[in-house]
Design a protein around this motif. Structure first.
Motif, PDB file in Angstrom:
ATOM      1  N   TYR A 119      34.457  66.050  79.067  1.00 20.88           N
ATOM      2  CA  TYR A 119      34.734  67.057  80.085  1.00 20.88           C
ATOM      3  C   TYR A 119      33.462  67.287  80.906  1.00 20.88           C
ATOM      4  O   TYR A 119      32.363  67.400  80.347  1.00 20.88           O
ATOM      5  N   LYS A 120      33.634  67.359  82.214  1.00 20.91           N
ATOM      6  CA  LYS A 120      32.523  67.646  83.100  1.00 20.91           C
ATOM      7  C   LYS A 120      32.172  69.117  83.029  1.00 20.91           C
ATOM      8  O   LYS A 120      33.062  69.969  83.108  1.00 20.91           O
ATOM      9  N   GLU A 121      30.898  69.376  82.828  1.00 22.42           N
ATOM     10  CA  GLU A 121      30.482  70.761  82.680  1.00 22.42           C
ATOM     11  C   GLU A 121      30.677  71.508  83.997  1.00 22.42           C
ATOM     12  O   GLU A 121      30.306  71.020  85.050  1.00 22.42           O
ATOM     13  N   HIS A 122      31.242  72.641  83.897  1.00 18.58           N
ATOM     14  CA  HIS A 122      31.541  73.436  85.088  1.00 18.58           C
ATOM     15  C   HIS A 122      30.280  74.184  85.545  1.00 18.58           C
ATOM     16  O   HIS A 122      29.533  74.722  84.733  1.00 18.58           O
ATOM     17  N   ASP A 123      30.070  74.184  86.840  1.00 22.82           N
ATOM     18  CA  ASP A 123      28.923  74.882  87.420  1.00 22.82           C
ATOM     19  C   ASP A 123      29.350  76.299  87.768  1.00 22.82           C
ATOM     20  O   ASP A 123      30.178  76.512  88.670  1.00 22.82           O
ATOM     21  N   PHE A 124      28.818  77.230  87.020  1.00 25.95           N
ATOM     22  CA  PHE A 124      29.202  78.631  87.238  1.00 25.95           C
ATOM     23  C   PHE A 124      28.274  79.341  88.240  1.00 25.95           C
ATOM     24  O   PHE A 124      28.444  80.536  88.461  1.00 25.95           O
ATOM     25  N   ASN A 125      27.279  78.645  88.810  1.00 26.75           N
ATOM     26  CA  ASN A 125      26.398  79.286  89.781  1.00 26.75           C
ATOM     27  C   ASN A 125      27.177  79.684  91.032  1.00 26.75           C
ATOM     28  O   ASN A 125      28.049  78.948  91.495  1.00 26.75           O
ATOM     29  N   GLU A 126      26.848  80.856  91.529  1.00 23.24           N
ATOM     30  CA  GLU A 126      27.579  81.379  92.697  1.00 23.24           C
ATOM     31  C   GLU A 126      26.644  82.255  93.505  1.00 23.24           C
ATOM     32  O   GLU A 126      25.861  83.036  92.959  1.00 23.24           O
ATOM     33  N   ALA A 127      26.724  82.129  94.812  1.00 23.12           N
ATOM     34  CA  ALA A 127      25.926  82.955  95.718  1.00 23.12           C
ATOM     35  C   ALA A 127      26.440  84.381  95.676  1.00 23.12           C
ATOM     36  O   ALA A 127      27.613  84.625  95.400  1.00 23.12           O
ATOM     37  N   PRO A 128      25.602  85.375  95.940  1.00 23.44           N
ATOM     38  CA  PRO A 128      26.057  86.771  95.934  1.00 23.44           C
ATOM     39  C   PRO A 128      27.185  86.999  96.924  1.00 23.44           C
ATOM     40  O   PRO A 128      27.206  86.428  98.021  1.00 23.44           O
ATOM     41  N   LYS A 129      28.090  87.869  96.511  1.00 23.41           N
ATOM     42  CA  LYS A 129      29.218  88.207  97.384  1.00 23.41           C
ATOM     43  C   LYS A 129      29.626  89.628  97.065  1.00 23.41           C
ATOM     44  O   LYS A 129      29.833  89.992  95.893  1.00 23.41           O
ATOM     45  N   PHE A 130      29.714  90.431  98.138  1.00 23.45           N
ATOM     46  CA  PHE A 130      30.118  91.814  97.947  1.00 23.45           C
ATOM     47  C   PHE A 130      31.635  91.910  97.838  1.00 23.45           C
ATOM     48  O   PHE A 130      32.362  91.484  98.750  1.00 23.45           O
TER      49      PHE A 130
END
Length: 526
Positions: free
Chosen positions: A414-425
């Motif tokens: 399984y490909k590791e999921h990238d949980f990084n996310e830019a800030p969002k209000f």
């Protein structure tokens, strides 16, 4: 009066039968008178009226001499008939057995059996009504009717209540004296005579019953009343009746055991009390309320139950693949109630921990699936009824071992999921208005990964650690509290969130209003 017929002795007949072959060999004389031939049947049949005529053919006497013989007394008949017995056998043919006809008279009719279950239907100051059931055996003669008789207690003079036989199974006896105690019996009558009498169990007092006995059984007791072992039983059963009824109890047709159950009776109810119930208290309880000859009965079924025992036996039938087949037999002790299901559990020999595989299972065999390859298992089964699951269980003596097979299992990549996310209000700031001197708070919500850094700006200038402002950021919720703002604290406020993935901002306008004091108020203050 005709003369008594002379008795016919059997010995001369037997002798004539023995000499009959010899007589048949000699030719009969042609000159024999016809009267002799007719006299022989008269001797064979021997009717009562023909007794005097037996002597006439033997002596060949004229008719005038035979007439006095008929009028002779009975004692002279044997003397006159003596020559007939001494007549030679050759003169009369031998009697044959086939000429005798034996007729069996019918048996006399028999009376019926006694009527059944004589009970009192109604009673008042002057009448008494009784009813009964027909006899079991009537017979070929049928049934003509019934006779009802009564007598006072202590007397033997029975009085017939009905002048004619009654075909009904009920009779009202009238014109009785108030206060008497009467014994009543019923007799069935037919062509065979009177049957045996069926009487009331005890005398009936002739008086008006104010209130007949009636049991008012509670609704919960009309069906099976189930309690667990050790429970206290206190059943109150009300009833009516006046004068005071006599209450009695039976359990399964026998008197109650005072060591197990207590009865408390009052004028209006009866209480069945069992302090600590056990399974021996189960059964049919019958309550009887009686006023004189009237009574009412009610029955209730009490069932004391407990948890069942374990299944009688459990065995491992087969093991294949990842499955194991089990069979068991019902428990010997079902807890005095029916079994509602079974619980099957398994345990891995490595850990020894038990896990439930099936619950409320109704069959006596089961297949346990999804076992792990290379492990060994044991199984156990619990019984279950309406009280609960048995405390003990049946356990298999054999061990189910799931064999390993040549399968090279490769887990998928399984490909590791990238949980990084830019800030969002997710909740922006909204324009706000407040009054000078009253603290206010600005709120917004932001998300991002990794956790963004939040900072507040006023008119594009970072607020920093100004003590007038309180900045809080918790679980993505950002707040800015402005303590006692003045007119100079109004402006545009901005919340900025920043992480490695990017930056996001949200702004709102804050308006701080000045309190306007009226001229009249100013003058008062001065």
């Amino acid at each position: 009066m005709p003369a008594k017929p002379a008795p016919i002795k059997k010995s001369p007949v037997k002798k004539a039968a023995e000499n009959a072959p010899e007589a048949a060999a000699e030719p009969a004389p042609v000159e024999a008178p016809a009267a002799e031939a007719e006299a022989a049947p008269a001797v064979e049949a021997a009717p009562a009226e023909a007794a005097p005529a037996e002597a006439a053919p033997a002596e060949a006497a004229p008719a005038e001499e035979a007439a006095p013989a008929e009028a002779a007394p009975a004692e002279a008949a044997p003397a006159e008939a003596a020559p007939a017995e001494a007549a030679p056998a050759e003169d009369a043919p031998a009697p044959e057995a086939s000429n005798y006809i034996f007729i069996t008279p019918p048996p006399p009719p028999e009376p019926t059996s006694a009527p059944l279950s004589v009970v009192v239907e109604d009673v008042n100051n002057t009448t008494l009504t009784v009813k009964w059931r027909p006899p079991e055996t009537v017979g070929d003669s049928g049934l003509d009717g019934y006779t009802v008789e009564y007598c006072k207690e202590g007397s033997t003079d029975w009085v017939v209540a009905n002048s004619e036989l009654t075909p009904a199974n009920r009779l009202c006896i009238k014109d009785l004296t108030t206060g008497d105690r009467l014994n009543v019996r019923v007799v069935a009558v037919n062509a065979g005579g009177r049957s045996e009498a069926c009487a009331l169990v005890e005398p009936v007092p002739i008086r008006e019953i104010v209130d007949r006995p009636k049991i008012r059984l509670p609704r919960m007791l009309r069906s099976r009343y189930v309690r667990t072992v050790g429970a206290q039983i206190n059943l109150v059963i009300p009833f009516n009746g006046k004068p005071k009824p006599v209450v009695s109890w039976l359990k399964d047709g026998q008197p109650l055991d005072s060591k197990r159950a207590n009865i408390r009776n009052s004028d209006k109810d009866s209480i069945l009390f069992i302090r600590t119930s056990n399974r021996e208290d189960s059964g049919v309880y019958e309550m009887t309320v009686k006023v004189d000859s009237f009574e009412d009965k009610a029955s209730l079924i009490l069932q004391i139950v407990e948890k069942p025992g374990p299944p009688a036996s459990l065995k491992l039938v087969d093991t294949w693949g990842f499955n194991a087949a089990l069979e068991w037999t019902p428990p010997a002790d079902k807890g005095n109630t029916e079994i509602t299901g079974y619980t099957i559990q398994k345990a891995d020999k490595k850990t020894g921990d038990w896990y439930t595989v099936l619950e409320h299972y109704h069959r006596l065999n089961a297949t346990v699936s999804d076992l792990i390859m290379g492990n060994s298992y044991t199984f156990r089964v619990f019984s279950e009824n309406k009280v609960g699951v048995s405390e003990e269980c049946a356990e298999t003596t054999d061990i189910a071992t799931i064999q390993k097979i040549g399968i090279d299992y490769k887990p998928p990549e399984y490909k590791e999921h990238d949980f990084n996310e830019a800030p969002k209000f997710t909740a922006p700031l909204s324009d706000h208005a407040t009054t000078v001197g009253y603290s206010t708070k600005l709120l917004c919500a932001v998300r991002g990964s990794p956790k963004p850094k939040v900072e507040w700006l006023k008119n594009q200038m970072v607020i920093g650690d100004d003590p007038k402002f309180r900045q809080i950021s918790n679980q993505g919720v950002c707040s800015l509290e402005i303590r006692k703002p003045c007119s100079f604290d109004g402006g545009v406020y901005t919340c900025r969130a920043k992480n490695e993935q990017g930056t996001a901002t949200v702004s709102c306008k804050l308006e701080v209003k000045q309190v306007i004091v009226a001229e009249a108020d100013k003058e008062k203050e001065e």
